[in-house]
Design a protein around this motif. Sequence first.
Motif, PDB file in Angstrom:
ATOM      1  N   TYR A 121      24.201  40.194  44.355  1.00  0.00           N
ATOM      2  CA  TYR A 121      25.647  40.085  44.489  1.00  0.00           C
ATOM      3  C   TYR A 121      26.279  38.849  43.851  1.00  0.00           C
ATOM      4  O   TYR A 121      27.494  38.703  43.853  1.00  0.00           O
ATOM      5  CB  TYR A 121      26.042  40.127  45.967  1.00  0.00           C
ATOM      6  CG  TYR A 121      25.725  41.446  46.619  1.00  0.00           C
ATOM      7  CD1 TYR A 121      26.337  42.616  46.186  1.00  0.00           C
ATOM      8  CD2 TYR A 121      24.800  41.526  47.652  1.00  0.00           C
ATOM      9  CE1 TYR A 121      26.043  43.838  46.765  1.00  0.00           C
ATOM     10  CE2 TYR A 121      24.493  42.749  48.247  1.00  0.00           C
ATOM     11  CZ  TYR A 121      25.123  43.892  47.799  1.00  0.00           C
ATOM     12  OH  TYR A 121      24.829  45.099  48.378  1.00  0.00           O
ATOM     13  N   ALA A 123      26.770  37.794  40.724  1.00  0.00           N
ATOM     14  CA  ALA A 123      27.735  38.040  39.645  1.00  0.00           C
ATOM     15  C   ALA A 123      29.027  38.645  40.181  1.00  0.00           C
ATOM     16  O   ALA A 123      30.127  38.276  39.759  1.00  0.00           O
ATOM     17  CB  ALA A 123      27.114  38.949  38.586  1.00  0.00           C
ATOM     18  N   GLU A 124      28.906  39.568  41.122  1.00  0.00           N
ATOM     19  CA  GLU A 124      30.107  40.183  41.702  1.00  0.00           C
ATOM     20  C   GLU A 124      30.926  39.154  42.470  1.00  0.00           C
ATOM     21  O   GLU A 124      32.161  39.129  42.368  1.00  0.00           O
ATOM     22  CB  GLU A 124      29.717  41.339  42.622  1.00  0.00           C
ATOM     23  CG  GLU A 124      30.912  42.044  43.210  1.00  0.00           C
ATOM     24  CD  GLU A 124      30.555  43.199  44.127  1.00  0.00           C
ATOM     25  OE1 GLU A 124      31.488  43.714  44.784  1.00  0.00           O
ATOM     26  OE2 GLU A 124      29.376  43.595  44.195  1.00  0.00           O
ATOM     27  N   LEU A 126      31.143  36.033  41.896  1.00  0.00           N
ATOM     28  CA  LEU A 126      31.807  35.168  40.919  1.00  0.00           C
ATOM     29  C   LEU A 126      33.107  35.781  40.414  1.00  0.00           C
ATOM     30  O   LEU A 126      34.062  35.057  40.141  1.00  0.00           O
ATOM     31  CB  LEU A 126      30.876  34.866  39.745  1.00  0.00           C
ATOM     32  CG  LEU A 126      29.775  33.865  40.020  1.00  0.00           C
ATOM     33  CD1 LEU A 126      28.846  33.754  38.818  1.00  0.00           C
ATOM     34  CD2 LEU A 126      30.341  32.510  40.395  1.00  0.00           C
ATOM     35  N   THR A 127      33.172  37.099  40.313  1.00  0.00           N
ATOM     36  CA  THR A 127      34.419  37.727  39.848  1.00  0.00           C
ATOM     37  C   THR A 127      35.560  37.478  40.829  1.00  0.00           C
ATOM     38  O   THR A 127      36.706  37.310  40.415  1.00  0.00           O
ATOM     39  CB  THR A 127      34.265  39.247  39.620  1.00  0.00           C
ATOM     40  OG1 THR A 127      33.978  39.902  40.859  1.00  0.00           O
ATOM     41  CG2 THR A 127      33.174  39.550  38.603  1.00  0.00           C
ATOM     42  N   TYR A 128      35.260  37.451  42.118  1.00  0.00           N
ATOM     43  CA  TYR A 128      36.290  37.144  43.123  1.00  0.00           C
ATOM     44  C   TYR A 128      36.678  35.678  43.077  1.00  0.00           C
ATOM     45  O   TYR A 128      37.835  35.324  43.312  1.00  0.00           O
ATOM     46  CB  TYR A 128      35.794  37.476  44.536  1.00  0.00           C
ATOM     47  CG  TYR A 128      35.767  38.935  44.859  1.00  0.00           C
ATOM     48  CD1 TYR A 128      36.927  39.592  45.277  1.00  0.00           C
ATOM     49  CD2 TYR A 128      34.591  39.680  44.757  1.00  0.00           C
ATOM     50  CE1 TYR A 128      36.921  40.935  45.589  1.00  0.00           C
ATOM     51  CE2 TYR A 128      34.565  41.022  45.064  1.00  0.00           C
ATOM     52  CZ  TYR A 128      35.733  41.651  45.479  1.00  0.00           C
ATOM     53  OH  TYR A 128      35.715  42.992  45.783  1.00  0.00           O
ATOM     54  N   LYS A 130      36.683  33.604  40.551  1.00  0.00           N
ATOM     55  CA  LYS A 130      37.342  33.166  39.318  1.00  0.00           C
ATOM     56  C   LYS A 130      38.806  33.568  39.265  1.00  0.00           C
ATOM     57  O   LYS A 130      39.508  33.218  38.350  1.00  0.00           O
ATOM     58  CB  LYS A 130      36.605  33.723  38.101  1.00  0.00           C
ATOM     59  CG  LYS A 130      35.253  33.104  37.908  1.00  0.00           C
ATOM     60  CD  LYS A 130      34.576  33.673  36.689  1.00  0.00           C
ATOM     61  CE  LYS A 130      33.227  33.016  36.497  1.00  0.00           C
ATOM     62  NZ  LYS A 130      32.517  33.568  35.329  1.00  0.00           N
ATOM     63  N   LYS A 131      39.256  34.338  40.249  1.00  0.00           N
ATOM     64  CA  LYS A 131      40.653  34.812  40.239  1.00  0.00           C
ATOM     65  C   LYS A 131      41.601  33.711  40.619  1.00  0.00           C
ATOM     66  O   LYS A 131      41.321  32.814  41.323  1.00  0.00           O
ATOM     67  CB  LYS A 131      40.809  35.995  41.206  1.00  0.00           C
ATOM     68  CG  LYS A 131      40.067  37.207  40.705  1.00  0.00           C
ATOM     69  CD  LYS A 131      40.218  38.353  41.666  1.00  0.00           C
ATOM     70  CE  LYS A 131      39.445  39.556  41.161  1.00  0.00           C
ATOM     71  NZ  LYS A 131      39.529  40.685  42.039  1.00  0.00           N
TER      72      LYS A 131
END
Length: 131
Positions: A121, A123-124, A126-128, A130-131
């Motif tokens: 999890y 990488a996923e 990190l997407t949250y 970086k917002k």
Amino acid sequence: MSEHLDRIKGYILDLGLTVVAENESEDLVVVDDEDSGIKQLVIDCEPPIVVLEQLIAEVPAEPGGLFERLLQMNNTLVHGAFVLDETAERIFFRDTLQLANLDMNELEGSVGALSLALAEYGAELLTYLKK
């Protein structure tokens, strides 16, 4: 040093983890295992349990669906869970084990579960963040 912490430190060394800090008066150690993505994992003896806790990230100002997704991720974890601190500002991975009959296999399972959760999890998450 308590007998519990002494036993856990033996397991830590047998598992190839690196002790980066310890506080004997608090019965805790901090370990790393760079190959597994583990950084600053706190292992704290709090009889009758031992608590494993690693900071994952700061919660972003606009978390969007992060909290819901963390709960969904928790459903798939073998051991432990992603949790928020009391202020809901930081995300941790946390697991607790019974101290009385703790053996190396149990500790290894918890550490492995953290490593697997990060691999699955990271990488996923990190997407949250970086917002």
